[in-house]
Design a protein around this motif. Structure first.
Motif, PDB file in Angstrom:
ATOM      1  N   ALA A 205      21.895  50.084 -16.962  1.00  0.00           N
ATOM      2  CA  ALA A 205      22.670  49.147 -17.738  1.00  0.00           C
ATOM      3  C   ALA A 205      23.320  49.622 -19.076  1.00  0.00           C
ATOM      4  O   ALA A 205      24.307  48.797 -19.647  1.00  0.00           O
ATOM      5  CB  ALA A 205      21.621  48.095 -18.325  1.00  0.00           C
ATOM      6  N   LEU A 206      23.100  50.669 -19.269  1.00  0.00           N
ATOM      7  CA  LEU A 206      23.902  51.414 -20.609  1.00  0.00           C
ATOM      8  C   LEU A 206      25.409  51.700 -20.010  1.00  0.00           C
ATOM      9  O   LEU A 206      26.329  51.827 -20.905  1.00  0.00           O
ATOM     10  CB  LEU A 206      23.241  52.749 -20.886  1.00  0.00           C
ATOM     11  N   ALA A 207      25.731  51.544 -18.811  1.00  0.00           N
ATOM     12  CA  ALA A 207      27.126  51.629 -18.173  1.00  0.00           C
ATOM     13  C   ALA A 207      27.481  50.237 -17.678  1.00  0.00           C
ATOM     14  O   ALA A 207      28.820  50.347 -17.050  1.00  0.00           O
ATOM     15  CB  ALA A 207      27.106  52.597 -17.115  1.00  0.00           C
ATOM     16  N   LEU A 233      20.748  57.913 -23.784  1.00  0.00           N
ATOM     17  CA  LEU A 233      21.013  57.298 -25.439  1.00  0.00           C
ATOM     18  C   LEU A 233      22.033  57.968 -26.032  1.00  0.00           C
ATOM     19  O   LEU A 233      22.733  57.552 -26.872  1.00  0.00           O
ATOM     20  CB  LEU A 233      19.667  56.963 -25.770  1.00  0.00           C
ATOM     21  N   VAL A 234      21.798  59.410 -26.236  1.00  0.00           N
ATOM     22  CA  VAL A 234      22.740  60.132 -26.975  1.00  0.00           C
ATOM     23  C   VAL A 234      24.227  59.830 -26.236  1.00  0.00           C
ATOM     24  O   VAL A 234      25.150  59.831 -27.013  1.00  0.00           O
ATOM     25  CB  VAL A 234      22.440  61.759 -26.741  1.00  0.00           C
ATOM     26  N   ALA A 235      24.277  59.902 -25.027  1.00  0.00           N
ATOM     27  CA  ALA A 235      25.705  59.543 -24.364  1.00  0.00           C
ATOM     28  C   ALA A 235      26.258  58.282 -25.159  1.00  0.00           C
ATOM     29  O   ALA A 235      27.318  58.114 -25.409  1.00  0.00           O
ATOM     30  CB  ALA A 235      25.741  59.476 -22.821  1.00  0.00           C
ATOM     31  N   ALA A 236      25.189  57.169 -25.490  1.00  0.00           N
ATOM     32  CA  ALA A 236      25.613  55.962 -25.906  1.00  0.00           C
ATOM     33  C   ALA A 236      25.998  55.753 -27.245  1.00  0.00           C
ATOM     34  O   ALA A 236      26.717  55.005 -27.808  1.00  0.00           O
ATOM     35  CB  ALA A 236      24.596  54.893 -25.588  1.00  0.00           C
ATOM     36  N   LEU A 237      25.701  57.126 -27.667  1.00  0.00           N
ATOM     37  CA  LEU A 237      26.231  57.164 -29.259  1.00  0.00           C
ATOM     38  C   LEU A 237      27.804  57.152 -29.297  1.00  0.00           C
ATOM     39  O   LEU A 237      28.338  57.225 -30.438  1.00  0.00           O
ATOM     40  CB  LEU A 237      25.713  58.313 -29.991  1.00  0.00           C
ATOM     41  N   ALA A 238      28.331  57.253 -28.286  1.00  0.00           N
ATOM     42  CA  ALA A 238      29.814  57.669 -28.188  1.00  0.00           C
ATOM     43  C   ALA A 238      30.459  56.306 -27.501  1.00  0.00           C
ATOM     44  O   ALA A 238      31.690  56.166 -26.835  1.00  0.00           O
ATOM     45  CB  ALA A 238      30.485  58.818 -27.324  1.00  0.00           C
ATOM     46  N   ASP A 239      29.494  55.276 -27.271  1.00  0.00           N
ATOM     47  CA  ASP A 239      29.974  53.717 -26.739  1.00  0.00           C
ATOM     48  C   ASP A 239      31.326  53.464 -27.579  1.00  0.00           C
ATOM     49  O   ASP A 239      31.479  53.426 -28.847  1.00  0.00           O
ATOM     50  CB  ASP A 239      29.041  52.879 -26.705  1.00  0.00           C
ATOM     51  N   ALA A 240      32.104  52.827 -26.792  1.00  0.00           N
ATOM     52  CA  ALA A 240      33.245  52.118 -27.497  1.00  0.00           C
ATOM     53  C   ALA A 240      33.116  50.805 -28.487  1.00  0.00           C
ATOM     54  O   ALA A 240      33.876  50.745 -29.494  1.00  0.00           O
ATOM     55  CB  ALA A 240      34.270  51.549 -26.639  1.00  0.00           C
ATOM     56  N   TYR A 241      31.891  50.570 -28.218  1.00  0.00           N
ATOM     57  CA  TYR A 241      31.479  49.444 -29.314  1.00  0.00           C
ATOM     58  C   TYR A 241      30.473  49.980 -30.273  1.00  0.00           C
ATOM     59  O   TYR A 241      29.420  50.623 -30.042  1.00  0.00           O
ATOM     60  CB  TYR A 241      30.901  48.097 -28.555  1.00  0.00           C
ATOM     61  N   TRP A 242      30.803  49.816 -31.598  1.00  0.00           N
ATOM     62  CA  TRP A 242      29.928  50.253 -32.607  1.00  0.00           C
ATOM     63  C   TRP A 242      28.433  49.517 -32.525  1.00  0.00           C
ATOM     64  O   TRP A 242      27.392  50.302 -32.875  1.00  0.00           O
ATOM     65  CB  TRP A 242      30.142  49.967 -34.076  1.00  0.00           C
TER      66      TRP A 242
END
Length: 321
Positions: A205-207, A233-242
């Motif tokens: 779901a992180l994608a 979760l580390v990869a999600a630190l670069a998500d397009a949404y803050w």
């Protein structure tokens, strides 16, 4: 209105206006009747809810009945969920959602399979916070309902009940459900588990294409508490949404995931203060001496809340140097 008999002088005084031909007069009389807080007045309130010819009066009755748990009231409010006037249906649904007893829940249960989607959804919503064990079965079946609002309310019940047999179905919803809000609710409900069985659904779901679902997934991964989720979760630190980055940072701090240090340190330079604050707090929770110079460099941040978070983090790290 149905003929009623009473010897209550306060109600007798109101009767002429309760039966007045003017809907506005009847509505005000109902309010005064409810203000008496006398159970003797309930028959007039329920009659007004179900048979008054004016929608505004029926809606007022539905609102006024929210404080009562008597069976005739609960049954009347359930019936009003199918009223032809939307304001009446909405008022009845709200009043039902305020009920607190499981006895009331038993009366609501049959309405969870009504032929109208609004009635089904409203009944499930009312059942949610009652934590009625008997609601688990109808909620599980409602996960396949044709209406997204019904599915969403069913997910809410299963989450509140912490109904572990629902986990496979909730994980499936998290992956395949077309409605964003239902997917988001399913992801949140997966937090009832504390084992690794839900990790594939949450990490997947992180994608998700909807950032709200990704945000919920990051939050839930922090609650579930398994370090295996750390790299995702580390990869999600670069998500397009803050907003997703913020929840990922918070989750990584809760997990104390050592591999998050560099990603969190980078967020200390982000333009959004709330994100810098969460990154600082998470760095403190990691408990790594390597974070000290990064945090010390942030002590002069322009935002007072960030500076406070940095101080908290540095205090946490004092014991590791």
């Amino acid at each position: 209105m149905t003929e009623r008999i009473t010897d209550n002088p306060d109600i007798l005084e109101l009767l002429p206006r309760l039966n007045d031909s003017d809907a506005g007069v009847r509505r005000i009389a109902l309010i005064e009747l409810a203000d008496l807080e006398d159970p003797d007045g309930l028959p007039w309130l329920t009659d007004a809810l179900l048979v008054d010819g004016a929608a505004e009066v029926r809606a007022e009755a539905a609102r006024l009945l929210e404080a009562w748990e008597e069976s005739e009231v609960v049954q009347g409010l359930c019936a009003a969920l199918a009223d032809p006037a939307e304001p009446v249906r909405l008022a009845a649904a709200q009043s039902l959602s305020e009920l607190k007893t499981q006895d009331a829940g038993q009366l609501i249960l049959p309405w969870a399979t009504h032929n109208e989607a609004f009635v089904r959804a409203s009944a499930l919503r009312a059942l949610r916070e009652l934590r009625l064990a008997d609601a688990a079965g109808p909620a599980l079946r409602a996960l396949a309902d044709i209406d997204a609002g019904v599915r969403r309310e069913a997910v809410g019940i299963l989450g509140w009940l912490k109904h572990e047999p629902a986990l496979p179905a909730l994980a499936q919803l998290a992956a395949d459900e077309p409605d964003t809000e239902v997917r988001r609710a399913a992801i949140g409900a997966l937090g009832l588990a504390r084992d690794a069985s839900v990790l594939p659904a949450l990490i997947g779901a992180l994608a998700d294409p909807a950032w709200q679902v990704r945000e919920e997934a990051a939050t839930t991964l922090g609650k579930v508490g398994h370090a295996e989720a750390g790299p995702a979760l580390v990869a999600a630190l670069a998500d397009a949404y803050w907003q997703v980055r913020l929840r990922a940072a918070r989750a990584l701090g809760r997990l104390r995931f050592a591999g998050a240090l560099d990603g969190l340190a980078e967020l200390l330079g982000h333009a959004i203060a709330n994100l810098r604050k969460e990154a600082a707090l998470a760095l403190g929770e990691l408990g790594q001496a390597r974070a000290l110079p990064v945090l010390q460099a942030a002590e002069g941040d322009s935002d007072p809340e960030v500076r406070k978070a940095v101080r908290i983090a540095l205090a946490q790290l004092q014991g590791v140097v």
